[in-house]
Each structure stands twice: as C-alpha cells, then as structure tokens.
Design an enzyme around this catalytic site. Structure first.
Site, short mmCIF file in Angstrom:
data_model
loop_
_atom_site.label_atom_id
_atom_site.label_comp_id
_atom_site.label_asym_id
_atom_site.label_seq_id
_atom_site.Cartn_x
_atom_site.Cartn_y
_atom_site.Cartn_z
N ARG A 134 6.55 2.77 5.42
CA ARG A 134 6.83 1.53 5.39
C ARG A 134 6.52 0.59 6.52
O ARG A 134 6.74 -0.43 7.03
CB ARG A 134 8.38 1.05 5.47
CG ARG A 134 9.12 2.10 4.26
CD ARG A 134 10.25 1.58 3.65
NE ARG A 134 10.17 0.23 3.10
CZ ARG A 134 9.63 -0.15 1.83
NH1 ARG A 134 9.15 0.64 0.99
NH2 ARG A 134 9.51 -1.48 1.50
N ARG A 135 5.09 1.08 6.94
CA ARG A 135 4.20 0.23 8.09
C ARG A 135 2.83 -0.04 7.55
O ARG A 135 2.10 -0.38 8.36
CB ARG A 135 4.37 1.14 9.34
CG ARG A 135 5.79 1.41 9.89
CD ARG A 135 5.54 2.26 11.18
NE ARG A 135 6.64 2.63 11.67
CZ ARG A 135 7.27 3.35 12.76
NH1 ARG A 135 6.05 3.81 13.40
NH2 ARG A 135 8.39 3.73 13.08
N GLY A 136 2.73 0.34 6.08
CA GLY A 136 1.31 0.27 5.67
C GLY A 136 0.44 1.40 5.85
O GLY A 136 -0.77 1.12 5.50
N ARG B 160 -1.02 2.74 2.46
CA ARG B 160 -2.02 1.80 2.00
C ARG B 160 -3.29 1.77 2.38
O ARG B 160 -4.18 1.75 1.76
CB ARG B 160 -1.35 0.32 1.75
CG ARG B 160 -2.03 -0.82 1.03
CD ARG B 160 -1.41 -2.07 1.03
NE ARG B 160 0.14 -2.20 0.74
CZ ARG B 160 0.58 -2.00 -0.39
NH1 ARG B 160 -0.30 -2.11 -1.52
NH2 ARG B 160 1.71 -1.99 -0.72
N GLU C 98 -2.14 12.57 -9.22
CA GLU C 98 -0.79 12.98 -10.02
C GLU C 98 0.31 12.61 -8.96
O GLU C 98 0.05 12.67 -7.60
CB GLU C 98 -0.74 14.37 -10.22
CG GLU C 98 -1.62 15.18 -11.23
CD GLU C 98 -2.95 15.29 -10.87
OE1 GLU C 98 -3.67 15.71 -11.80
OE2 GLU C 98 -3.15 15.67 -9.79
N ASN D 281 9.01 9.89 -7.50
CA ASN D 281 8.56 9.26 -6.02
C ASN D 281 8.30 7.98 -6.28
O ASN D 281 7.29 7.50 -6.61
CB ASN D 281 7.24 10.11 -5.66
CG ASN D 281 6.96 9.64 -4.30
OD1 ASN D 281 7.18 8.87 -3.86
ND2 ASN D 281 5.78 10.67 -3.81
N TYR E 205 0.88 2.95 -5.69
CA TYR E 205 -0.27 3.05 -6.56
C TYR E 205 -0.51 1.84 -7.58
O TYR E 205 -1.68 1.40 -7.70
CB TYR E 205 -0.12 4.46 -7.23
CG TYR E 205 -0.02 5.40 -6.35
CD1 TYR E 205 -1.24 5.66 -5.21
CD2 TYR E 205 0.59 6.74 -6.61
CE1 TYR E 205 -1.11 6.70 -4.31
CE2 TYR E 205 0.63 7.80 -5.63
CZ TYR E 205 -0.23 7.68 -4.58
OH TYR E 205 -0.35 8.68 -3.80
#
Length: 156
Positions: free
Chosen positions: A85-87, A90, A111, A116, A123
C-alpha cells in the site's frame, strides 16, 4: 547498487542469485503456497526478466516475466506484506509493462487468484481485463484447488 532507470523507479534493479534468501522470506510471508527457491533459480537461469525493488538497501518486492512471440507473461509480482500500500506494486507493474513494450510485446498476460482482490484491483486500475479462467490452477487448503483469473492488457 541500484541503477536509476527513470524518475520514480530508483529502487528497481535486476534480480541476482544473491537476492534469493530475501526473496524466499517475502514469498513465504506473502503466500500460503509459495514458489520454491528452485523455481526462482530456474527463472534466473533461463533468462526470464527478473527484477527486484529495494527500499534503502533491502529488497521489498520482486517481479518475474517471460517474453516471446509478441506477448509477455507476468509470472510473479510480490511486495513484502510489511511494505504494501505504498505504490511499490504499481511501480513494478509499470516497469514490467515498459520492458514488455521495449521487447515488442503487444499483450501482457497474467494469472491471479480470484481471492486476491488487492492484486485484481491494481491490475484493473492499470487497464487489465479478465479474458478467461484456468480451473483448479492454484493449490488450496486441504487439497482443494483454486481457479485462476486470466487477465490481459494490450501494450500498444
């Protein structure tokens, strides 16, 4: 030492065999059915695109991707549960998409377990769509199996 790839991606560098102890710590903390050390070693050996993300000098995430025939397949993307949750996920996903584009892949596939939801949300936010399902793909508790959602994103 981390190579600066572009602004905001300073923590990324190629994975090495020396990273495997730390990667196994993260993998076993993150998943009830982790990859083995041998799987990671094989990915390095066959030349898959294997990257780690460092915070300070500590590996806190990693990603592995196979490429060929106009497409890329993201095999594993994981962030240490203590660093989520800190990027970071991403950033790593963006880097893997950039690498796939640089190797002329038109599509990136992956997959993911339907359970999850955090990964699925990431995504989807990054433009992936569900394109299929692999029945009984993942091991589950007490011998049960869990399906895998197949997600894809056009890269062109």
């Amino acid at each position: 030492m981390s190579a600066v790839l572009e602004p905001g991606r300073e923590g990324l560098r190629l994975m090495t065999a020396e990273d495997l102890d730390r990667i196994m710590e993260i993998e076993t903390a993150a998943y009830p059915f982790p990859w083995t050390r041998g799987i990671f070693r094989d990915c390095l050996h066959v030349g898959y695109s294997c990257w780690v993300y460092e915070s300070g000098s500590r590996v806190v995430g990693y990603a592995i991707m196979a490429m060929g025939a106009g497409e890329a397949h993201l095999l594993n993307l994981c962030v240490d549960p203590a660093h989520r949750r800190r990027g970071i996920g991403r950033i790593m996903l963006g880097h893997m998409m950039d690498l796939a584009r640089a190797h002329n892949a038109e599509t990136l596939l992956l997959e993911v377990r339907p359970s999850n939801t955090a990964a699925i949300n990431l995504y989807r936010e990054e433009g992936f769509c569900e394109v299929g399902m692999r029945r009984d793909y993942y091991p589950g508790a007490e011998g049960a199996r869990e399906d895998a959602l197949i997600m894809a994103r056009a890269l062109s």
